[in-house]
Design a protein around this motif. Structure first.
Motif, short mmCIF file in Angstrom:
data_model
loop_
_atom_site.label_atom_id
_atom_site.label_comp_id
_atom_site.label_asym_id
_atom_site.label_seq_id
_atom_site.Cartn_x
_atom_site.Cartn_y
_atom_site.Cartn_z
N LEU A 1 -0.30 4.48 3.10
CA LEU A 1 -1.44 4.20 2.07
C LEU A 1 -1.61 2.24 1.87
N SER B 1 2.24 9.90 2.15
CA SER B 1 0.63 9.86 1.70
C SER B 1 0.70 8.40 0.90
N LEU B 2 1.85 7.99 0.32
CA LEU B 2 1.46 6.45 -0.33
C LEU B 2 2.14 5.36 0.76
N SER C 1 -8.50 -5.16 13.42
CA SER C 1 -9.55 -5.03 12.22
C SER C 1 -10.89 -6.23 12.41
N GLN D 1 -1.80 0.46 4.54
CA GLN D 1 -3.37 -0.09 4.75
C GLN D 1 -4.18 -1.13 4.74
N LEU D 2 -3.70 -1.22 3.10
CA LEU D 2 -4.14 -2.12 1.89
C LEU D 2 -3.73 -3.07 1.84
N ILE D 3 -2.56 -3.52 1.50
CA ILE D 3 -1.42 -4.54 1.60
C ILE D 3 -1.68 -5.01 3.58
N GLN E 1 2.73 4.33 9.27
CA GLN E 1 2.65 6.19 9.04
C GLN E 1 4.82 5.74 10.52
N ARG F 1 -1.86 0.43 8.61
CA ARG F 1 -1.61 2.12 8.36
C ARG F 1 -0.11 2.80 9.68
N ASP F 2 -0.72 3.08 10.72
CA ASP F 2 -0.30 3.06 11.75
C ASP F 2 1.02 2.46 11.68
N ASP G 1 -3.30 -4.31 5.97
CA ASP G 1 -4.18 -3.94 6.74
C ASP G 1 -3.38 -2.88 8.28
#
Lengths: 317, 302
Positions: free
Chosen positions: B242, B238-239, B13, B245-247, B255, B251-252, B249
């Motif tokens: 997410l 799903s959560l 990012s 990703q938000l906390i 996952q 996601r992968d 940064d």
């Protein structure tokens, strides 16, 4: 008389017949059923299915290997197809996060992609398709990478060219044109490219208007973008982001930059249809006049003047 | 041979973060295509298939990127329940030098990077048995996670210069710096799932334990009840990414985390693997926590 007898016997025998038929049917079903579904037949078909001898292992492994939660296939490399509730959650989470921490890129990215819903991107797509340069962009799909913009070449261009203005803006702000985060959560492939193009051109909007990367400058560019392009994220930023600013910053924004951004954004031609890579040598004043963009007062100088005034006042008082 | 995509390693990012990632991917591609000794054996990395020799590096990349936000994310993802799991794990082990014994215990916490189990064990031993002589070795293959543990160690009360706690960068499948028959308690919490060769890790555990030593593993496992399993999987797929990703940064990495949980063997199968390594597993050998979301496996070296 015979007919009567027959009729009377008939009525009785009809009842008898229906009862007999019922009985016969039931008996037939039971008999045939017990032949077809006898214990031996059932066990034999189970053995055929492989459920008889490996019953314990087969069933267990089937239950575990099939994931209960699956996503649809991705439409482009890096695509993560989200369900609607996930997009909603991402929107809520990132809007709270970007309100309190606008400097963190991941919130802006998530907010942008979750709020750029299909109708809005489709309207933008139509805008691009209606313009010949827009159509060219959609056909050629230019991407701005660290190699596609040769900074050294841009520095050698004449001072009033777009490329040179851009590179001088980069140097003044101290940032590099690193690649922007790839789009992952927008489902349609072309709409994802349009959003990626919007994201990558952001620095050019800064350079053409001269606004710095500090929070006031970013908000002003966002309002300008919103009025011109219409991305919801920029509109949300315009509404909510100034709430966290100091009074002097708010005054400056509301009195000078918001009116400028709204007027300029609405009056200028669509920025999404500008093929920046091809017009780097063009004169920037010509470009601004052609597009209808006015430059706002220099934000950094305004802030410097304001802080010097404060210092003087403190010295005097 | 499957190609590694950039999404297998965290996406970057902002400015300049991409530089470290791309060379790694290119280097892996280069190595696997020109190495003549490439055995072409593949294994799973979450739901992806990767070369066996690359899995270690990929897992290393994941943990280097989650190291700094590791505990915050654990709390957010499990809603604090992981603390309950870990303290139950420590209480059940009930390890410590009993009064009247003549030597302290030697603990080994593998994949214990940030040190929460390690310090918890020492704390329990001291509080319950007044044990101040047991030693603790924290081993982790990832130096960044270990550094987090060392940082945390600086502020604990065991940082008294007595050399009771050691931090080693070790591969759990080899444990080359740990001699045979030298440890009394081997613990691994939420780490064995990431091993390339789980059986090798169990065999190494058997090697380093003294006879009478205990192997204790706390790991994510499969939920039996299908209704709860459905809710659990929907939540984790799903959560959790997410939140990552938000906390954090990233996601992968998260996952990968949820996919690797799905790929880990079930309770009975893992119990058989522990027995195969040579451990004696007392009935029933595992304890399900929170309907099977996590499980504690125990083995004893006789």
């Amino acid at each position: 008389m015979i007919g009567n007898r027959i009729a009377s016997r008939g009525s009785l025998s009809v009842a008898n017949l229906s009862q007999t038929r019922q009985f016969v049917l039931t008996a037939a079903v039971t008999a045939i059923g017990s032949l077809l579904f006898s214990e031996n037949n059932r066990l034999a078909s189970k053995m055929e299915e492989g459920e008889l001898h490996n019953k314990f292992n087969e069933r267990r492994s089937n239950v575990v290997d099939k994931p209960l939660f699956t996503r649809p296939q991705p439409n482009y490399p890096g695509h993560i197809p989200l369900y609607t509730y996930e997009k909603l959650l991402m929107f809520v989470g990132s809007s709270i996060g970007s309100f309190f921490h606008p400097e963190r890129n991941e919130f802006i990215v998530a907010l942008g992609e979750s709020s750029a819903i299909s109708p809005i991107l489709r309207a933008l797509q139509r805008k691009m398709l209606a313009d010949p340069t827009g159509r060219q962009i959609l056909r050629e799909r230019p991407r701005m990478t660290s190699t596609s913009l040769d900074l050294e070449y841009l520095r050698q261009l004449p001072t009033n060219s777009i490329g040179n203005t851009y590179v001088r803006w980069l140097d003044r702000e101290g940032v590099s044109p690193d690649t922007r985060v790839p789009v992952r959560y927008i489902d349609d492939e072309e709409l994802a490219y349009i959003y990626q193009r919007y994201r990558e051109c952001h620095d050019f909007y800064h350079a053409v208007t001269g606004l710095p990367i500090i929070i006031e400058g970013e908000i002003s560019v966002k309002v300008f973008e919103f009025m011109n392009i219409g991305m919801p994220m920029s509109g949300l930023g315009a509404l909510f982001a100034p709430l966290r600013l100091k009074k002097s910053q708010k005054e400056r924004l509301y009195n000078i930059y918001y009116p400028w951004a709204v007027k300029s954004g609405l009056n200028s031609k669509p920025l999404i249809n500008v093929y920046w890579e091809n017009i780097l040598e063009q004169d920037i004043d010509e470009f601004r006049k052609e597009m209808g963009i006015e430059t706002p007062p220099d934000l950094r100088n305004l802030r410097k003047a304001y802080f010097e005034k404060l210092k003087k006042e403190k010295k005097i008082v | 041979m499957s190609l590694l995509t950039k999404s297998a390693i965290r996406s970057s990012s902002g400015y300049g973060c991409r530089i470290g990632v791309r060379p790694l991917v290119q280097q892996l591609r280069f190595n696997s295509s020109t190495n003549p000794n490439n055995s072409n054996e593949t294994t799973h990395f979450g739901f992806k298939t990767v070369n066996k020799e690359d899995k270690e590096k990929l897992v290393g990349g994941v943990f280097s990127s989650v190291a700094s936000k590791y505990d915050v994310m654990n709390d957010a993802m499990s809603m604090g329940v992981h603390r309950l799991w870990k303290s139950h794990f420590i209480n059940r082990l009930d390890a410590g030098m009993r009064p009247g014994s003549n030597r302290g215990l030697d603990f080994l916490d593998v994949a214990g990077g940030t040190g929460d189990i390690a310090f918890g064990l020492l704390d329990h031993a001291e509080r319950k048995f007044n044990d101040t002589s047991s030693t603790m070795t924290v081993a982790d293959i990832n130096a960044d996670m270990l550094r987090e543990g060392e940082k945390r160690f600086q502020s604990t009360r065991w940082n008294d210069g007595s050399d009771r706690v050691k931090f080693l960068v070790q591969n759990g499948e080899i444990l080359d710096q740990i001699p045979d028959n030298s440890k009394d308690v081997y613990t691994i919490a939420f780490g064995i799932r990431n091993f390339t060769d789980v059986q090798a890790g169990l065999n190494a555990a058997y090697r380093v334990l003294r006879p009478g030593g205990i192997f204790a593993c706390l790991e994510f496992s499969q939920v039996d009840n299908p209704a709860i399993d459905y809710i659990y999987q929907a939540y984790s797929f799903s959560l959790l990414p997410l939140m990552g990703q938000l906390i954090a940064d990233d996601r992968d990495s998260y996952q990968y985390l949820v996919e690797s949980i799905r790929k880990f063997p079930k309770q009975e199968e893992f119990k058989s693997m522990i027995e195969k390594a040579g451990f004696y597993v007392p009935e029933k050998g595992y304890e399900n926590l929170t309907f099977g979301v996590a499980a504690i496996h125990i083995g004893v070296k006789l």
